[in-house]
Design an enzyme around this catalytic site. Structure first.
Site, PDB file in Angstrom:
ATOM      1  N   ARG A  10       0.860  -1.186   0.000  1.00 58.12           N
ATOM      2  CA  ARG A  10       0.000   0.000   0.000  1.00 58.12           C
ATOM      3  C   ARG A  10       0.893   1.231   0.000  1.00 58.12           C
ATOM      4  O   ARG A  10       2.113   1.118   0.066  1.00 58.12           O
ATOM      5  CB  ARG A  10      -1.022  -0.008   1.162  1.00 58.12           C
ATOM      6  CG  ARG A  10      -0.626  -0.655   2.432  1.00 58.12           C
ATOM      7  CD  ARG A  10       0.541  -0.036   3.126  1.00 58.12           C
ATOM      8  NE  ARG A  10       0.348   1.381   3.359  1.00 58.12           N
ATOM      9  CZ  ARG A  10       1.295   2.259   3.589  1.00 58.12           C
ATOM     10  NH1 ARG A  10       2.573   1.871   3.618  1.00 58.12           N
ATOM     11  NH2 ARG A  10       1.046   3.529   3.798  1.00 58.12           N
ATOM     12  N   GLY A  11       0.243   2.421  -0.064  1.00 60.41           N
ATOM     13  CA  GLY A  11       1.008   3.659  -0.228  1.00 60.41           C
ATOM     14  C   GLY A  11       1.048   3.974  -1.716  1.00 60.41           C
ATOM     15  O   GLY A  11       1.380   3.096  -2.539  1.00 60.41           O
ATOM     16  N   ALA A  12       0.699   5.215  -2.057  1.00 59.98           N
ATOM     17  CA  ALA A  12       0.464   5.562  -3.463  1.00 59.98           C
ATOM     18  C   ALA A  12       1.613   5.167  -4.407  1.00 59.98           C
ATOM     19  O   ALA A  12       1.390   4.446  -5.389  1.00 59.98           O
ATOM     20  CB  ALA A  12       0.136   7.053  -3.571  1.00 59.98           C
TER      21      ALA A  12
ATOM     22  N   ARG B  72      -7.746  -0.050  -6.343  1.00 55.89           N
ATOM     23  CA  ARG B  72      -7.934   1.036  -5.369  1.00 55.89           C
ATOM     24  C   ARG B  72      -8.117   2.345  -6.155  1.00 55.89           C
ATOM     25  O   ARG B  72      -7.323   2.645  -7.038  1.00 55.89           O
ATOM     26  CB  ARG B  72      -6.734   1.126  -4.412  1.00 55.89           C
ATOM     27  CG  ARG B  72      -6.570  -0.166  -3.585  1.00 55.89           C
ATOM     28  CD  ARG B  72      -5.663   0.043  -2.396  1.00 55.89           C
ATOM     29  NE  ARG B  72      -6.247   0.918  -1.402  1.00 55.89           N
ATOM     30  CZ  ARG B  72      -5.574   1.419  -0.375  1.00 55.89           C
ATOM     31  NH1 ARG B  72      -4.293   1.150  -0.221  1.00 55.89           N
ATOM     32  NH2 ARG B  72      -6.165   2.193   0.509  1.00 55.89           N
TER      33      ARG B  72
ATOM     34  N   ASP C  36      -2.014  10.953  -1.737  1.00 51.32           N
ATOM     35  CA  ASP C  36      -2.460   9.938  -2.704  1.00 51.32           C
ATOM     36  C   ASP C  36      -2.857  10.549  -4.031  1.00 51.32           C
ATOM     37  O   ASP C  36      -2.781   9.898  -5.080  1.00 51.32           O
ATOM     38  CB  ASP C  36      -3.624   9.137  -2.123  1.00 51.32           C
ATOM     39  CG  ASP C  36      -3.100   8.210  -1.052  1.00 51.32           C
ATOM     40  OD1 ASP C  36      -2.919   8.674   0.096  1.00 51.32           O
ATOM     41  OD2 ASP C  36      -2.798   7.051  -1.378  1.00 51.32           O
TER      42      ASP C  36
ATOM     43  N   GLN D 227      -1.475   2.251  10.060  1.00 54.73           N
ATOM     44  CA  GLN D 227      -0.200   2.303   9.327  1.00 54.73           C
ATOM     45  C   GLN D 227       0.879   3.043  10.115  1.00 54.73           C
ATOM     46  O   GLN D 227       2.068   2.765   9.952  1.00 54.73           O
ATOM     47  CB  GLN D 227      -0.393   3.000   7.962  1.00 54.73           C
ATOM     48  CG  GLN D 227      -1.226   2.233   6.955  1.00 54.73           C
ATOM     49  CD  GLN D 227      -2.689   2.639   7.009  1.00 54.73           C
ATOM     50  OE1 GLN D 227      -3.209   3.003   8.060  1.00 54.73           O
ATOM     51  NE2 GLN D 227      -3.364   2.563   5.887  1.00 54.73           N
TER      52      GLN D 227
ATOM     53  N   ASN E 181      -5.276  12.508   1.128  1.00 54.72           N
ATOM     54  CA  ASN E 181      -4.336  11.625   1.842  1.00 54.72           C
ATOM     55  C   ASN E 181      -5.133  10.844   2.873  1.00 54.72           C
ATOM     56  O   ASN E 181      -6.348  11.020   3.017  1.00 54.72           O
ATOM     57  CB  ASN E 181      -3.207  12.451   2.480  1.00 54.72           C
ATOM     58  CG  ASN E 181      -2.076  11.566   2.989  1.00 54.72           C
ATOM     59  OD1 ASN E 181      -1.602  10.690   2.282  1.00 54.72           O
ATOM     60  ND2 ASN E 181      -1.656  11.756   4.230  1.00 54.72           N
ATOM     61  N   LYS E 182      -4.455   9.998   3.600  1.00 56.51           N
ATOM     62  CA  LYS E 182      -5.097   9.098   4.563  1.00 56.51           C
ATOM     63  C   LYS E 182      -6.091   9.845   5.451  1.00 56.51           C
ATOM     64  O   LYS E 182      -5.819  10.949   5.919  1.00 56.51           O
ATOM     65  CB  LYS E 182      -3.998   8.438   5.404  1.00 56.51           C
ATOM     66  CG  LYS E 182      -4.453   7.461   6.458  1.00 56.51           C
ATOM     67  CD  LYS E 182      -5.393   6.403   5.947  1.00 56.51           C
ATOM     68  CE  LYS E 182      -4.854   5.613   4.773  1.00 56.51           C
ATOM     69  NZ  LYS E 182      -5.927   4.858   4.071  1.00 56.51           N
TER      70      LYS E 182
HETATM   71  O1  MRU Z   1      -4.379   3.252   2.447  1.00 58.74           O
HETATM   72  P1  MRU Z   1      -2.906   3.437   2.271  1.00 58.74           P
HETATM   73  O2  MRU Z   1      -2.095   2.839   3.358  1.00 58.74           O
HETATM   74  O3  MRU Z   1      -2.454   3.007   0.887  1.00 58.74           O
HETATM   75  O4  MRU Z   1      -2.714   5.011   2.350  1.00 58.74           O
HETATM   76  C1  MRU Z   1      -1.428   5.539   2.289  1.00 58.74           C
HETATM   77  C2  MRU Z   1      -1.393   7.009   2.455  1.00 58.74           C
HETATM   78  O5  MRU Z   1      -2.391   7.658   2.643  1.00 58.74           O
HETATM   79  C3  MRU Z   1      -0.050   7.662   2.279  1.00 58.74           C
HETATM   80  O6  MRU Z   1       0.053   8.796   3.093  1.00 58.74           O
HETATM   81  C4  MRU Z   1       0.084   8.111   0.812  1.00 58.74           C
HETATM   82  O7  MRU Z   1      -0.171   7.021  -0.043  1.00 58.74           O
HETATM   83  C5  MRU Z   1       1.429   8.637   0.516  1.00 58.74           C
HETATM   84  S1  MRU Z   1       2.634   7.370   0.503  1.00 58.74           S
HETATM   85  C6  MRU Z   1       4.135   7.995   0.074  1.00 58.74           C
END
Ligand code: MRU
Length: 351
Positions: free
Chosen positions: A45-47, A87, A235, A194, A245-246
């Site tokens: 996970r993470g963009a 996603r 994201d 996370q 973002n999250k």
């Molecule tokens: O749901 P996730 O864990 O994929 O969400 C991740 C985030 O919101 C991060 O802050 C974002 O992707 C930036 S990662 C460099």
């Protein structure tokens, strides 16, 4: 592993992020549909990490495409569709799929084997370029961090969320490497945790002082003068600088504004979606309510209670002090500054 997601002997390898920090399990895939499941289930996970994984998944798909050109194109497009449906919010996923699709189109006349190699070559470039972008972002962003500071971060925008080094945590790592005395406060980041599972893990492993807090603790600590700035990832960033973002990031930005604390966003240009005028158009993923009613599989709420689980929120650009990219730092008005950075040729980037 050198990279969060990597290619080894014809397989995609990655660590299962749903099991960290207690269990370090390396997953291996030779089927792109299983990789799509891994993205959906947030094993990765993470963009930026999602984008790199999708690129490798398409390289994997390319290895078993039929010989007939039109059947081959249909099979490749199906793989693109399946990966794109995993996603919805992180634009890096769609960006990486488009990059791979463009390579496919230019080289579609190659024989199947050569085309698969060409696609793998581009996926490896995307992986390497991501780490390079993070290092450059780190160098730009570190200049914004005071010599001595407690920095708040939300979710995980670290090595685990990218091909390596991280975006927000890349800025923090670069500040530490520059000799700055940095303490990190990591929001635990409910519902998926996370911050607790991944940010605390990777910073502790690197010997960067990190203290975990409940999400609700951040505003009170700001009021007590215990936080000097916040740095988060993104994201998707709209053309006007609105940042998805999250979930919980917006609350952090609001609290920062009230307490006059800088709120920085670090993200590669592949996270910026100039096709969307504002954050209102950013699709926000709704995940299973179980993630809220349960904590790592254990129920914490009464049976049958309703729960809402938007996975992301949008922070309006007016709350964002600056956006740190690999080509420099953008500030308001973002319509102009983001576009200018996007259009800057690599050899004209100001160091
Ligand atoms: O749901 P996730 O864990 O994929 O969400 C991740 C985030 O919101 C991060 O802050 C974002 O992707 C930036 S990662 C460099």
């Amino acid at each position: 592993m050198d990279y969060t997601v990597d290619w080894r002997d014809g397989r995609i390898v990655m660590v299962d992020q749903t099991l960290l920090p207690q269990t370090y399990r390396v997953l291996e895939y030779d089927n792109y549909r299983e990789v799509a499941d891994a993205i959906r289930e947030m094993k990765v996970r993470g963009a930026p990490a999602i984008g790199v994984t999708a690129a490798f998944a398409l390289a994997l798909a390319a290895r078993s495409l039929p010989d007939d050109p039109s059947a081959r194109e249909e099979a490749f497009e199906e793989a693109c569709r399946i990966l794109a449906a995993t996603r919805p919010t992180a634009v890096n996923l769609f960006w990486a799929i488009e990059e791979m699709r463009a390579v496919y189109r230019v080289h579609r006349a190659q024989d199947a084997r050569t085309l698969a190699e060409t696609l793998l070559h581009r996926a490896k470039e995307i992986q390497r370029e991501d780490v390079e972008a993070n290092r450059r972002m780190g160098a730009f962003g570190a200049s914004l961090i005071p010599e001595e500071a407690t920095v708040l971060t939300h979710c995980n925008a670290g090595a685990l969320a990218t091909a390596g080094y991280g975006t927000a945590l890349g800025v923090i790592r670069a500040a530490v490497e520059a000799g700055k005395r940095i303490q990190v406060l990591a929001d635990e980041t409910r519902p998926r945790l996370q911050g607790a599972m991944l940010t605390a893990y990777e910073l502790q492993r690197d010997g960067i002082p990190v203290t975990l807090i409940a999400d609700g603790a951040a505003a009170g600590l700001m009021r007590q003068g215990k936080i000097q700035c916040a740095v988060v990832g993104a994201d998707r960033i709209a053309a006007n600088g609105d940042v998805a973002n999250k979930i919980g990031t917006y609350s952090v930005a609001l609290a920062c504004r009230y307490h006059r604390i800088p709120f920085y966003v670090a993200a590669p240009l592949s996270t910026i979606d100039l096709s969307l005028p504002s954050g209102e158009e950013i699709p926000i993923e709704e995940r299973d309510a179980n993630e809220v009613t349960h904590l790592r599989g254990e129920p914490v709420a009464p049976d049958g209670v309703d729960a809402l689980n938007p996975a992301f929120d949008v922070t309006p650009a007016e709350l964002v002090t600056a956006i740190i990219t690999e080509k420099g730092i953008a500030s308001a008005p973002y319509e102009e500054s983001l576009k200018a950075l996007r259009d800057t040729p690599p050899d004209q980037v100001q160091e």
